[in-house]
Design a protein around this motif. Structure first.
Motif, PDB file in Angstrom:
ATOM      1  N   UNK A 180      -7.128   3.487  -8.347  1.00 22.73           N
ATOM      2  CA  UNK A 180      -6.376   2.423  -7.973  1.00 22.73           C
ATOM      3  C   UNK A 180      -5.282   3.329  -7.182  1.00 22.73           C
ATOM      4  N   UNK A 181      -5.279   4.696  -7.467  1.00 25.48           N
ATOM      5  CA  UNK A 181      -4.047   5.440  -6.233  1.00 25.48           C
ATOM      6  C   UNK A 181      -5.154   5.658  -5.211  1.00 25.48           C
ATOM      7  N   UNK A 182      -6.463   6.664  -5.687  1.00 28.90           N
ATOM      8  CA  UNK A 182      -7.654   6.389  -4.161  1.00 28.90           C
ATOM      9  C   UNK A 182      -7.629   5.516  -3.282  1.00 28.90           C
ATOM     10  N   UNK A 183      -8.096   4.043  -4.339  1.00 33.30           N
ATOM     11  CA  UNK A 183      -8.293   3.016  -3.439  1.00 33.30           C
ATOM     12  C   UNK A 183      -6.792   2.419  -2.645  1.00 33.30           C
ATOM     13  N   UNK A 184      -5.963   2.764  -2.746  1.00 35.89           N
ATOM     14  CA  UNK A 184      -4.428   2.614  -2.528  1.00 35.89           C
ATOM     15  C   UNK A 184      -4.464   2.976  -1.272  1.00 35.89           C
ATOM     16  N   UNK A 185      -4.399   4.513  -1.370  1.00 37.36           N
ATOM     17  CA  UNK A 185      -4.093   6.081  -0.802  1.00 37.36           C
ATOM     18  C   UNK A 185      -4.819   6.111   0.863  1.00 37.36           C
ATOM     19  N   UNK A 224      -0.955  -6.183   9.439  1.00 41.51           N
ATOM     20  CA  UNK A 224      -2.001  -5.405   9.628  1.00 41.51           C
ATOM     21  C   UNK A 224      -1.587  -3.817  10.228  1.00 41.51           C
ATOM     22  N   UNK A 225      -2.755  -2.716  10.155  1.00 44.18           N
ATOM     23  CA  UNK A 225      -1.742  -2.027   9.957  1.00 44.18           C
ATOM     24  C   UNK A 225      -3.576  -1.071  10.947  1.00 44.18           C
ATOM     25  N   UNK A 226      -4.094  -0.275  11.832  1.00 42.71           N
ATOM     26  CA  UNK A 226      -5.013  -0.033  12.131  1.00 42.71           C
ATOM     27  C   UNK A 226      -5.806  -1.148  12.409  1.00 42.71           C
ATOM     28  N   UNK A 227      -5.448  -2.133  12.510  1.00 37.49           N
ATOM     29  CA  UNK A 227      -6.894  -3.450  12.945  1.00 37.49           C
ATOM     30  C   UNK A 227      -7.180  -3.847  11.299  1.00 37.49           C
ATOM     31  N   UNK A 228      -6.679  -3.363  10.405  1.00 38.47           N
ATOM     32  CA  UNK A 228      -6.771  -4.412   9.213  1.00 38.47           C
ATOM     33  C   UNK A 228      -5.672  -4.765   8.556  1.00 38.47           C
ATOM     34  N   UNK A 229      -5.757  -5.323   7.005  1.00 31.93           N
ATOM     35  CA  UNK A 229      -5.185  -6.637   6.564  1.00 31.93           C
ATOM     36  C   UNK A 229      -3.656  -4.516   6.261  1.00 31.93           C
ATOM     37  N   UNK A 230      -2.335  -5.144   5.666  1.00 31.06           N
ATOM     38  CA  UNK A 230      -1.865  -4.078   5.118  1.00 31.06           C
ATOM     39  C   UNK A 230      -1.580  -3.965   4.064  1.00 31.06           C
ATOM     40  N   UNK A 231      -1.700  -2.365   3.247  1.00 33.55           N
ATOM     41  CA  UNK A 231      -2.186  -1.960   2.052  1.00 33.55           C
ATOM     42  C   UNK A 231      -1.477  -3.232   0.657  1.00 33.55           C
ATOM     43  N   UNK A 232      -0.240  -3.659   1.001  1.00 35.73           N
ATOM     44  CA  UNK A 232       0.419  -4.352   0.261  1.00 35.73           C
ATOM     45  C   UNK A 232      -0.360  -5.767   0.034  1.00 35.73           C
TER      46      UNK A 232
END
Lengths: 326, 326
Positions: free
Chosen positions: B33-38, B94-102
């Motif tokens: 999960x850390x790998x995915x989120x980060x 958004x961040x860098x054109x993607x949904x923000x991680x949270x």
């Protein structure tokens, strides 16, 4: 017990005073809001267990200096940082009998002040200019954050095993206490044998503290605990008393316990019923026995040190870690 | 400009590839999960500006090694950690054109993964076993968190001065870029003169990047920006274009601007009106001029280094930092 606590407290009072002063001196933020927010939790009657362990572990290896006390604040700041982030994440209401920081200062400030404390801790550790100590501190910070995430992943999982539970508490609590003892030894220039012994002592002590904390969540009253009883369960955190009771309960009781545990909105009467089942299956008693095993293991690792007041205090701390949950 | 960008990119492509590999290798968490989120944010097309600066600053001082690239990831991890915490705190979409991680992983996981990245960064820095570098990294982390808190305190304050603005951006963005350049020099075993020059270069470059970012919030379209235009204003963050325009506007326009700024629910037409007023009072043009001054100052500090491809790239990076906001 209170006699023993008194005895321990008298011996360590000068150390505790020195630690309090060092905490005030080394918090030192530029912004008043940081001082207030961090201070709200730091100066709210924490036991100072972690800094005290550093001072005592350095002392038992024959080293004493004002820098040890300064360095010891690293561990209190790290500890506070994780509590602040935890309370935001868990939406906790109370901590040490006071409102949790995020209720007073908001979640945003609390997260950022947690970051500040983490950074402040690393800065103080960096002052040792000792690569081994810096590695220990950096690595424990990493392990703690993974421990917290692991716990979060396991939240609400009613079939958590004892092994998974031990893995979580080792990473989220144990590593910090273990590393405090290890750092005290390294800072003292201890022999490898001394360092290993104190690290092992700290490892077992850390487990005792967390298991005792988890027992308290079922046995203490709210005033004593400084937060709501049953909070772990309400947050979906399964701990040792429940894991043990579940593993021994017959089908009906097992089903009933799972039903209560799975419902975060459980009532006071549900909780009372659960306490009855914990009693019936000796969940608390066995968790306490497990902790007691670790108290003994912790003490065994002190046997290589010559008898001294310091060794005695470290032994008493292991007893105290468990006794406070009685 | 795109010709220049092309030229720069070709020269630094091998460095960027090495940095990408090092980021993958050194993220290395135990939990998926850390790998995915980060990874969601780390591998989303960041410019790798900070690690690249370390590699280039070490190289201009005559040092090159795989460890420099590994160490360089420290700064990308720190940068990502602050972005993750910022996005949670600001409730950014958004961040860098993607949904923000949270939005994908929840605020709790995002805060904890931010903590993990911070700790991971310190661990990698600790591997240098160089007390000066570790101090630089620890201290910049502390300054950044105080910078973020300072910005939070100043949120919604419509009379923010230029000096306060410069103080915020220096701490929250500048210090990281400045410290990247300084660390590259230290790692290379540079002379004190070289280290000072690169530190000063980084200081001015950091200011250029943040001023340019703040200009982009008024001049870019959402696709280009990877987040919503006017986001700073909506979050109550006053930046240089508005500070300049406010300082020059007559009473009526000043009042109108303040009214728009003070309302977080401002409409598209309010925003268009604000852009008109920024234009009228040259807010953007003057902010760009301010950034240009820092581009020149940054480059002056490179003059002590013999002409080389690396020096040329560092000069181009200063130009690029501003040009991307045109």
């Amino acid at each position: 017990m209170s006699g023993m606590k008194q005895q321990v407290l008298e011996k360590i009072n000068p150390d505790l005073s020195a630690i309090e002063m060092a905490l005030v001196e080394n918090l030192d933020p530029h912004l008043d809001l940081v001082k207030q927010t961090a201070g709200h939790l730091i100066f709210s009657g924490g036991k100072r267990l972690r800094p005290l362990l550093i001072v005592l572990c350095a002392r038992i290896c024959g080293h004493e200096s004002p820098f040890v006390t300064k360095f010891a604040t690293t561990f209190e700041f790290l500890h506070t940082a994780t509590l602040m982030h935890d309370d935001v994440i868990d939406g906790a209401n109370m901590r040490r009998g006071k409102q949790a920081a995020h209720h007073l200062y908001g979640a945003a400030v609390t997260v950022l002040v947690g970051d500040f404390l983490l950074a402040r801790a690393i800065c103080i550790a960096a002052e040792t200019e000792n690569p081994r100590i810096i590695r220990v501190v950096a690595s424990l910070t990493e392990q703690m954050s993974e421990g917290e995430i692991y716990q979060l992943i396991k939240k609400g999982q009613t079939d958590l095993t004892e092994a998974e539970y031990m893995d979580i508490i080792r990473r989220k609590t144990g590593v910090l206490i273990e590393s405090a003892c290890k750092s005290g030894a390294i800072l003292a220039g201890a022999t490898q044998k001394q360092e290993n012994a104190l690290t092992a002592y700290g490892k077992h002590l850390g487990l005792v503290f967390q298991i005792a904390d988890d027992i308290l969540d079922y046995t203490a009253d709210a005033g004593e605990l400084g937060k709501n009883v049953g909070a772990d369960l309400r947050e979906g955190k399964l701990t040792l008393p429940v894991i043990y009771a579940l593993s021994r309960a017959g089908e009906t009781d097992h089903g009933r316990m799972k039903a209560i545990i799975s419902n975060p909105e459980f009532t006071q009467s549900d909780f009372a019923e659960l306490l009855g089942l914990l009693e019936k299956y000796q969940g608390v008693a066995d968790a306490r026995q497990k902790a007691l095993d670790h108290v003994h293991k912790a003490k065994v690792h002190l046997e290589g040190f010559a008898p001294s007041a310091t060794r005695e205090i470290l032994e008493m701390m292991a007893d105290y870690a468990l006794k406070r949950s009685s």
